[in-house]
Design an enzyme around this catalytic site. Structure first.
Site, short mmCIF file in Angstrom:
data_model
loop_
_atom_site.label_atom_id
_atom_site.label_comp_id
_atom_site.label_asym_id
_atom_site.label_seq_id
_atom_site.Cartn_x
_atom_site.Cartn_y
_atom_site.Cartn_z
N LYS A 259 209.65 -13.89 68.68
CA LYS A 259 209.24 -14.47 67.40
C LYS A 259 208.33 -15.67 67.65
CE LYS A 259 213.57 -13.47 64.93
NZ LYS A 259 213.11 -12.71 63.76
N ARG A 333 219.58 -3.71 63.09
CA ARG A 333 219.93 -2.34 62.70
C ARG A 333 220.57 -1.58 63.86
NH1 ARG A 333 213.82 -1.42 61.00
NH2 ARG A 333 214.15 -3.63 60.63
#
Length: 486
Positions: A259, A333
């Site tokens: 990130k 996920r």
């Protein structure tokens, strides 16, 4: 100190309309409160305050706060009960004023809804300052008067549940590691005979063949933990439980798909899903709700190292499906895939998972509401009705086959962990990915990325991690337990 509510009059120049507690206090003060308010200028607008000193020996300082219009009721455009929201916001403002005056105890006008007043007081005063030497003075809110004591106590428990989630989310990632998160929840639940807590180690996770979860965890020096909570509040412990599943990434660097550094510190709260569902179970136990709940939280860090997942790697989930990891920052996920497979072992009445899953959810709804993707209209209506009461709103999002095709069209595996059109419909493709690991007829995925933090949008929460939608999950569980009784 004393916090009293006052309603807006229909006409700007109309006389102030006190709550019953305000009227009683004004009589006690020989009408001085009403007199002073009329001398102070125009009537108090919603959320605005006036402070008075020396009106009565029992309450040296009195804060009067505007509640807005009386009996506003449910606002169909806003999808919440406006009376309750007005009370929460007003009481929070009033209590903070008492705190600024460094008065250690405040009595709160129930304002016609003691539960909402208690929530406003307890949520409004909360602040994470564990690691600061200079702290704000502690203020203890109490109910003013003896009526509605049960409703007040219920509101305190609801708010303390959300504050627990806020505490866990706000704490630095070196203080709330996977094991420390699990131990903190275990500590909170240790006095409840209706609860069993299992802190499953990495070896157990491996025996469960949770390859997707382990692939994320292996990038960090912190070992993963699978937290499993069993709350048996139902009359029959064999009744099908409600299963809560929460994403528990205690720090998310993005892994190899790193990130940007700006704002990365907020990723200490990427375990917001685990924080909210675990806090909801702590609250359910405190309320002694008559239903069975199981909580599942896969906990780990997502870090870049020589052992970390690489873009293009293929991993195998618990149900045997293979997943191409095209972006290591779409890691939540992967954890949830294995936890959702495991959730089916309990013959669940319903599965509800919560996760700070996608930046796309924040783009879609901002902080106005939690996005809900569900295969069950029954489940949706219960969540929606609960959110109207709590003011912590939910909004239904699509689970179209259109999105499923974008995650199943994958060159190397059964599924890709991102949609093939990359950013398009990112929250929807993430939900479609999770649906591939669900066979239960009643499942809802709550994407809470947009409601993770509060700047100034929710007036009764201070700036920082929000702990949303803990109260909506608790209210939902309470309504489900009522369904069971009926």
């Amino acid at each position: 100190g004393l916090v009293l509510g006052i309603y807006s009059s229909e006409k700007d120049e109309g006389a102030a309309q006190f709550t019953s507690a305000g009227d009683a206090f004004d009589r006690l003060a020989s009408g001085k409160l009403r007199e002073l308010l009329s001398l102070c200028g125009p009537p108090l607008k919603k959320g605005k305050t006036r402070v008075f000193h020396g009106l009565h020996q029992d309450f040296p300082s009195v804060v009067v706060v505007g509640l807005g219009k009386k009996d506003a009721g449910v606002n169909d455009h806003e999808n919440w009960n406006e009376d309750k929201e007005n009370i929460r916001a007003a009481v929070a403002v009033g209590c903070r004023q008492i705190q600024d005056l460094e008065i250690p105890c405040v009595e709160v006008d129930p304002c016609g809804d003691a539960q909402a007043a208690a929530e406003g007081a307890v949520l409004g005063l909360h602040e994470y300052n564990e690691l600061k030497q200079k702290k704000k003075p502690v203020v203890t809110p109490q109910l003013h008067g003896s009526a509605e004591r049960e409703a007040w106590q219920k509101g305190v428990i609801y708010a303390e549940g959300q504050n627990l989630a806020r505490y866990l989310m706000e704490a630095p990632a070196n203080y709330i590691t996977p094991i420390k998160f699990a131990e903190h929840i275990e500590q909170k639940l240790k006095n409840f005979s209706t609860v069993k807590v299992h802190i499953r180690p990495e070896s157990w996770i491996a025996t469960q063949q949770m390859g997707a979860f382990l692939s994320v965890a292996k990038g960090s020096a912190e070992p993963p933990v699978f937290l499993e909570i069993h709350y048996s509040g139902g009359a029959n412990t064999n009744d099908s439980p409600l299963v809560f599943v929460g994403k528990g990434v205690t720090f998310d660097s993005g892994g190899i798909s790193l990130k940007p550094s700006s704002g990365m510190d907020a990723m200490r709260a990427d375990m917001g899903g685990a924080a909210t569902v675990c806090s909801a179970i702590v609250t359910a136990a405190a309320l002694n709700l008559p239903l069975n709940i199981i909580g599942l939280a896969p906990l780990c860090e997502n870090m870049p190292s020589g052992k970390a997942n690489k873009p293009g790697d293929v991993v195998r989930a618990k149900n045997g499906k293979t997943i191409q990891v095209d972006n290591t920052d779409a890691e939540g996920r992967l954890l949830l895939a294995d936890a959702l497979c495991y959730a089916h072992n309990f013959n669940p009445r319903a599965i509800v998972n919560a996760a700070t899953l996608t930046g796309a959810m924040d783009v879609a709804l901002g902080s106005a509401a939690t996005g809900v993707f569900t295969n069950s209209s029954w489940l949706w209506s219960h969540l929606y009705e609960a959110s109207i009461v709590t003011g912590d709103r939910v909004w239904r999002m699509p689970l179209f086959e259109h999105y499923t095709k974008q995650v199943t069209d994958c060159p190397l595996a059964d599924l890709s962990n991102i949609g093939k059109y990359s950013r398009a419909g990112g929250a929807c493709t993430a939900a479609a990915f999770l649906k591939e690991f669900v066979t239960a007829p009643h499942w809802a995925h709550l994407d809470i990325a947009g409601v993770m933090a509060n700047k100034d949008e929710v007036p009764y929460l201070r700036k920082g991690m929000a702990g949303r939608p803990t109260r909506t999950l608790v209210e939902f569980a309470a309504r489900l337990s009522q369904d069971s009784r009926n």
